[in-house]
Design a protein around this motif. Structure first.
Motif, PDB file in Angstrom:
ATOM      1  N   ILE A  71      24.571 -67.168 -71.654  1.00  0.00           N
ATOM      2  CA  ILE A  71      24.212 -68.004 -70.503  1.00  0.00           C
ATOM      3  C   ILE A  71      23.964 -69.418 -71.022  1.00  0.00           C
ATOM      4  O   ILE A  71      23.310 -69.583 -72.054  1.00  0.00           O
ATOM      5  CB  ILE A  71      22.913 -67.496 -69.830  1.00  0.00           C
ATOM      6  N   MET A  72      24.483 -70.399 -70.348  1.00  0.00           N
ATOM      7  CA  MET A  72      24.269 -71.773 -70.794  1.00  0.00           C
ATOM      8  C   MET A  72      23.635 -72.620 -69.688  1.00  0.00           C
ATOM      9  O   MET A  72      23.516 -72.184 -68.551  1.00  0.00           O
ATOM     10  CB  MET A  72      25.583 -72.400 -71.254  1.00  0.00           C
ATOM     11  N   LEU A  73      23.238 -73.815 -70.057  1.00  0.00           N
ATOM     12  CA  LEU A  73      22.618 -74.732 -69.093  1.00  0.00           C
ATOM     13  C   LEU A  73      23.621 -75.776 -68.640  1.00  0.00           C
ATOM     14  O   LEU A  73      24.457 -76.226 -69.422  1.00  0.00           O
ATOM     15  CB  LEU A  73      21.421 -75.443 -69.745  1.00  0.00           C
ATOM     16  N   ILE A  74      23.487 -76.162 -67.382  1.00  0.00           N
ATOM     17  CA  ILE A  74      24.379 -77.204 -66.839  1.00  0.00           C
ATOM     18  C   ILE A  74      23.600 -77.963 -65.759  1.00  0.00           C
ATOM     19  O   ILE A  74      22.841 -77.334 -65.000  1.00  0.00           O
ATOM     20  CB  ILE A  74      25.672 -76.566 -66.259  1.00  0.00           C
ATOM     21  N   PRO A  75      23.780 -79.283 -65.689  1.00  0.00           N
ATOM     22  CA  PRO A  75      23.142 -79.999 -64.578  1.00  0.00           C
ATOM     23  C   PRO A  75      23.670 -79.459 -63.242  1.00  0.00           C
ATOM     24  O   PRO A  75      24.882 -79.254 -63.098  1.00  0.00           O
ATOM     25  CB  PRO A  75      23.574 -81.455 -64.800  1.00  0.00           C
ATOM     26  N   VAL A  76      22.775 -79.210 -62.306  1.00  0.00           N
ATOM     27  CA  VAL A  76      23.164 -78.613 -61.018  1.00  0.00           C
ATOM     28  C   VAL A  76      24.247 -79.439 -60.326  1.00  0.00           C
ATOM     29  O   VAL A  76      25.197 -78.888 -59.763  1.00  0.00           O
ATOM     30  CB  VAL A  76      21.929 -78.477 -60.098  1.00  0.00           C
ATOM     31  N   ASN A  77      24.130 -80.768 -60.394  1.00  0.00           N
ATOM     32  CA  ASN A  77      25.112 -81.594 -59.680  1.00  0.00           C
ATOM     33  C   ASN A  77      26.526 -81.372 -60.221  1.00  0.00           C
ATOM     34  O   ASN A  77      27.501 -81.429 -59.477  1.00  0.00           O
ATOM     35  CB  ASN A  77      24.723 -83.080 -59.717  1.00  0.00           C
ATOM     36  N   LEU A  78      26.641 -81.070 -61.532  1.00  0.00           N
ATOM     37  CA  LEU A  78      27.977 -80.828 -62.090  1.00  0.00           C
ATOM     38  C   LEU A  78      28.519 -79.481 -61.623  1.00  0.00           C
ATOM     39  O   LEU A  78      29.719 -79.350 -61.347  1.00  0.00           O
ATOM     40  CB  LEU A  78      27.940 -80.886 -63.622  1.00  0.00           C
ATOM     41  N   MET A  79      27.638 -78.496 -61.502  1.00  0.00           N
ATOM     42  CA  MET A  79      28.081 -77.203 -60.987  1.00  0.00           C
ATOM     43  C   MET A  79      28.545 -77.377 -59.535  1.00  0.00           C
ATOM     44  O   MET A  79      29.600 -76.861 -59.143  1.00  0.00           O
ATOM     45  CB  MET A  79      26.944 -76.181 -61.051  1.00  0.00           C
ATOM     46  N   ASN A  80      27.787 -78.146 -58.754  1.00  0.00           N
ATOM     47  CA  ASN A  80      28.186 -78.412 -57.360  1.00  0.00           C
ATOM     48  C   ASN A  80      29.547 -79.109 -57.311  1.00  0.00           C
ATOM     49  O   ASN A  80      30.413 -78.752 -56.512  1.00  0.00           O
ATOM     50  CB  ASN A  80      27.151 -79.304 -56.667  1.00  0.00           C
ATOM     51  N   ALA A  98      31.792 -63.838 -60.899  1.00  0.00           N
ATOM     52  CA  ALA A  98      30.350 -64.083 -61.026  1.00  0.00           C
ATOM     53  C   ALA A  98      29.598 -62.758 -60.883  1.00  0.00           C
ATOM     54  O   ALA A  98      28.647 -62.480 -61.615  1.00  0.00           O
ATOM     55  CB  ALA A  98      29.879 -65.069 -59.966  1.00  0.00           C
ATOM     56  N   TYR A  99      30.052 -61.943 -59.926  1.00  0.00           N
ATOM     57  CA  TYR A  99      29.444 -60.619 -59.724  1.00  0.00           C
ATOM     58  C   TYR A  99      29.582 -59.800 -61.000  1.00  0.00           C
ATOM     59  O   TYR A  99      28.632 -59.161 -61.457  1.00  0.00           O
ATOM     60  CB  TYR A  99      30.144 -59.932 -58.547  1.00  0.00           C
ATOM     61  N   GLU A 100      30.784 -59.845 -61.603  1.00  0.00           N
ATOM     62  CA  GLU A 100      31.015 -59.078 -62.846  1.00  0.00           C
ATOM     63  C   GLU A 100      30.159 -59.599 -63.990  1.00  0.00           C
ATOM     64  O   GLU A 100      29.632 -58.819 -64.788  1.00  0.00           O
ATOM     65  CB  GLU A 100      32.496 -59.123 -63.224  1.00  0.00           C
ATOM     66  N   SER A 101      30.021 -60.933 -64.082  1.00  0.00           N
ATOM     67  CA  SER A 101      29.149 -61.502 -65.116  1.00  0.00           C
ATOM     68  C   SER A 101      27.721 -61.030 -64.907  1.00  0.00           C
ATOM     69  O   SER A 101      27.010 -60.697 -65.861  1.00  0.00           O
ATOM     70  CB  SER A 101      29.161 -63.038 -65.062  1.00  0.00           C
ATOM     71  N   GLY A 102      27.295 -61.019 -63.639  1.00  0.00           N
ATOM     72  CA  GLY A 102      25.949 -60.545 -63.313  1.00  0.00           C
ATOM     73  C   GLY A 102      25.788 -59.074 -63.668  1.00  0.00           C
ATOM     74  O   GLY A 102      24.755 -58.667 -64.193  1.00  0.00           O
TER      75      GLY A 102
ATOM     76  N   PHE B  67      18.650 -79.113 -64.350  1.00  0.00           N
ATOM     77  CA  PHE B  67      19.609 -78.195 -64.978  1.00  0.00           C
ATOM     78  C   PHE B  67      19.466 -76.808 -64.362  1.00  0.00           C
ATOM     79  O   PHE B  67      18.405 -76.450 -63.854  1.00  0.00           O
ATOM     80  CB  PHE B  67      19.332 -78.083 -66.478  1.00  0.00           C
ATOM     81  N   THR B  68      20.520 -76.041 -64.437  1.00  0.00           N
ATOM     82  CA  THR B  68      20.447 -74.643 -64.055  1.00  0.00           C
ATOM     83  C   THR B  68      21.221 -73.809 -65.066  1.00  0.00           C
ATOM     84  O   THR B  68      21.825 -74.361 -65.990  1.00  0.00           O
ATOM     85  CB  THR B  68      20.964 -74.412 -62.622  1.00  0.00           C
ATOM     86  N   THR B  69      21.198 -72.493 -64.895  1.00  0.00           N
ATOM     87  CA  THR B  69      21.903 -71.634 -65.853  1.00  0.00           C
ATOM     88  C   THR B  69      23.184 -71.091 -65.228  1.00  0.00           C
ATOM     89  O   THR B  69      23.260 -70.892 -64.013  1.00  0.00           O
ATOM     90  CB  THR B  69      21.017 -70.437 -66.251  1.00  0.00           C
ATOM     91  N   ILE B  70      24.169 -70.838 -66.085  1.00  0.00           N
ATOM     92  CA  ILE B  70      25.435 -70.266 -65.618  1.00  0.00           C
ATOM     93  C   ILE B  70      26.058 -69.483 -66.781  1.00  0.00           C
ATOM     94  O   ILE B  70      25.929 -69.908 -67.938  1.00  0.00           O
ATOM     95  CB  ILE B  70      26.393 -71.392 -65.111  1.00  0.00           C
ATOM     96  N   PRO B  71      26.699 -68.348 -66.490  1.00  0.00           N
ATOM     97  CA  PRO B  71      27.398 -67.659 -67.582  1.00  0.00           C
ATOM     98  C   PRO B  71      28.489 -68.580 -68.150  1.00  0.00           C
ATOM     99  O   PRO B  71      29.266 -69.171 -67.394  1.00  0.00           O
ATOM    100  CB  PRO B  71      28.011 -66.429 -66.895  1.00  0.00           C
ATOM    101  N   GLU B  72      28.510 -68.678 -69.459  1.00  0.00           N
ATOM    102  CA  GLU B  72      29.408 -69.626 -70.127  1.00  0.00           C
ATOM    103  C   GLU B  72      30.880 -69.371 -69.770  1.00  0.00           C
ATOM    104  O   GLU B  72      31.617 -70.302 -69.444  1.00  0.00           O
ATOM    105  CB  GLU B  72      29.195 -69.481 -71.643  1.00  0.00           C
ATOM    106  N   ASN B  73      31.293 -68.101 -69.793  1.00  0.00           N
ATOM    107  CA  ASN B  73      32.707 -67.795 -69.515  1.00  0.00           C
ATOM    108  C   ASN B  73      33.093 -68.195 -68.096  1.00  0.00           C
ATOM    109  O   ASN B  73      34.210 -68.639 -67.835  1.00  0.00           O
ATOM    110  CB  ASN B  73      33.006 -66.313 -69.776  1.00  0.00           C
ATOM    111  N   LEU B  74      32.137 -68.062 -67.169  1.00  0.00           N
ATOM    112  CA  LEU B  74      32.408 -68.405 -65.765  1.00  0.00           C
ATOM    113  C   LEU B  74      32.616 -69.921 -65.619  1.00  0.00           C
ATOM    114  O   LEU B  74      33.505 -70.368 -64.886  1.00  0.00           O
ATOM    115  CB  LEU B  74      31.216 -67.958 -64.921  1.00  0.00           C
ATOM    116  N   LEU B  75      31.820 -70.687 -66.328  1.00  0.00           N
ATOM    117  CA  LEU B  75      31.970 -72.142 -66.259  1.00  0.00           C
ATOM    118  C   LEU B  75      33.330 -72.572 -66.815  1.00  0.00           C
ATOM    119  O   LEU B  75      34.027 -73.403 -66.221  1.00  0.00           O
ATOM    120  CB  LEU B  75      30.845 -72.841 -67.039  1.00  0.00           C
ATOM    121  N   TYR B  76      33.733 -71.974 -67.933  1.00  0.00           N
ATOM    122  CA  TYR B  76      35.021 -72.351 -68.531  1.00  0.00           C
ATOM    123  C   TYR B  76      36.175 -72.003 -67.582  1.00  0.00           C
ATOM    124  O   TYR B  76      37.146 -72.761 -67.454  1.00  0.00           O
ATOM    125  CB  TYR B  76      35.223 -71.642 -69.879  1.00  0.00           C
ATOM    126  N   GLU B  77      36.034 -70.867 -66.908  1.00  0.00           N
ATOM    127  CA  GLU B  77      37.062 -70.447 -65.959  1.00  0.00           C
ATOM    128  C   GLU B  77      37.141 -71.448 -64.797  1.00  0.00           C
ATOM    129  O   GLU B  77      38.235 -71.846 -64.372  1.00  0.00           O
ATOM    130  CB  GLU B  77      36.687 -69.061 -65.451  1.00  0.00           C
TER     131      GLU B  77
END
Lengths: 194, 188
Positions: A71-80, A98-102, B67-77
């Motif tokens: 699991i990594m960190l990312i600024p929320v605005n970039l995810m949006n 995402a479901y599978e990752s979960g 910041f928030t968390t996300i599975p790394e593989n999902l972000l790359y995808e």
């Protein structure tokens, strides 16, 4: 009362604590005074911001768990922003993944912890690092998951919900109700019969 | 009452401790013992208190700056999907701008080196993150075996934004899958 001596103040501390700290500072090849000053300046800042060493330990443990689970960190605005560029079809695939990752994460915590729901409660509280209202309530047969995070887009909200549904499925819970709108999720889960 | 010893603490720290103790309605003695006992517990538990506090500070910045968390593989995808759909330039621009913003946020209360250090702690998925000053220049090196090529380009944009925001001029940069090297000019 502290007393002054050459830019320093002498303060009383419990003798056994000083002795043990002396052992640690010796091991690190430092004087007790420099060891304590170095750490105290960080600790005082944390306490001043309303935190504590216990909070730091918990944060460290959660970060270690996330790190080893990919699991990594990312600024929320970039995810949006990224999610806003993906078309409907692409989003559906992303939500499935995402479901599978979960699901994988759920398996991971079920192996690592005797009480995975309790562990999840702690881990979830740091999932959204921004000021937010997030909770995992209940236990046993039924679980209620709620969060409010105003900085999440609708797509990011759905992404996090999909991850959580995957986690719960791996822990043996089926989704009873999952409602979301931009930045708000209310979902309930019930234990499946083994 | 347990035996006591005297400890020489920096005046500023002792003063801040006094303020904290007063705000919590306890004595400096009780407050300091409580803190030092917690430090001992951490060290005796096999953790390094300095590293732990260092990480907590970085996480605190992450928390405050959104910041928030996300599975790394999902972000790359996700990034690959966006690049394949022709959004690479737009995404790189937004990552650069976020880097600029982050640098401003961090530098309000931290030095340049501290800001880069905090950033490296937040980017914990990176195997190696180095910032080396060499005379009038500096090099930022970043390795991660898991980065995709597209994500490497995107992350380079974020780093450039941070460096420009901290007042550096980017001289050149090199990107490959899982590898980023940015050379900057250090003024003054």
């Amino acid at each position: 009362m502290p007393s002054r001596s050459q830019g320093r103040k002498l303060i009383f501390v419990q003798a056994d604590i000083v002795d043990k700290l002396m052992e640690i500072s010796n091991r690190e090849g430092r004087t007790l005074s420099s060891f304590i000053s170095d750490i105290l300046s960080d600790v005082v800042r944390i306490y001043g911001d309303g935190g504590s060493i216990k909070d730091a330990v918990r944060s460290y443990m959660v970060a270690s768990m996330h790190r080893s689970a990919g699991i990594m960190l990312i600024p929320v605005n970039l995810m949006n922003t990224i999610l806003s560029r993906v078309d409907r079809e692409g989003l559906d695939e992303i939500y499935r993944n995402a479901y599978e990752s979960g699901y994988w994460y759920g398996r991971y915590i079920s192996v690592k912890f005797d009480n995975p729901i309790e562990a999840l409660r702690i881990l979830v509280s740091s999932t959204l690092l921004a000021p937010t209202d997030i909770s995992v309530e209940g236990g046993g047969e039924a679980i209620l998951f709620r969060f409010i995070a105003s900085n999440l887009s609708s797509e990011s909200t759905k992404l996090l919900l999909s991850i959580f549904e995957g986690v719960m499925s791996a822990l043996g819970y089926k989704t009873e109700r999952a409602e979301y709108t931009r930045g708000i999720v209310i979902a309930s889960f019930r234990k499946t019969v083994a | 009452m347990p035996d006591r010893k005297m400890l020489a603490a920096r005046v500023d720290l002792a003063d801040r401790l006094k303020v904290l103790a007063e705000s919590r309605g306890v004595t400096v003695y009780a407050m300091l013992n409580d803190i030092l006992e917690s430090i001992l517990e951490v060290e005796e538990g096999g953790l390094n208190i300095k590293r732990l506090l260092d990480e907590y500070r970085a996480m605190d910045y992450g928390r405050r700056s959104g910041f928030t968390t996300i599975p790394e593989n999902l972000l790359y995808e996700l990034v690959d999907l966006c690049f394949e759909s022709g959004y690479s330039d737009k995404l790189r621009k937004s990552w650069f701008e976020t880097g600029l913003w982050l640098s401003k946020y961090l530098s309000v209360s931290s030095s340049i080196d501290e800001s880069i250090h905090i950033l490296s702690r937040l980017m914990w998925n990176i195997s190696e993150f180095r910032f080396e000053r060499r005379g009038g220049e500096a090099i930022l090196l970043c390795f991660s075996s898991r980065f995709t090529l597209n994500y490497s380009f995107l992350f380079e944009s974020l780093l450039k934004g941070v460096l420009v925001g901290l007042g550096f001029d980017v001289l050149d940069s090199e990107v490959d899958k899982g590898f980023i090297r940015i050379r900057i000019e250090v003024k003054g």
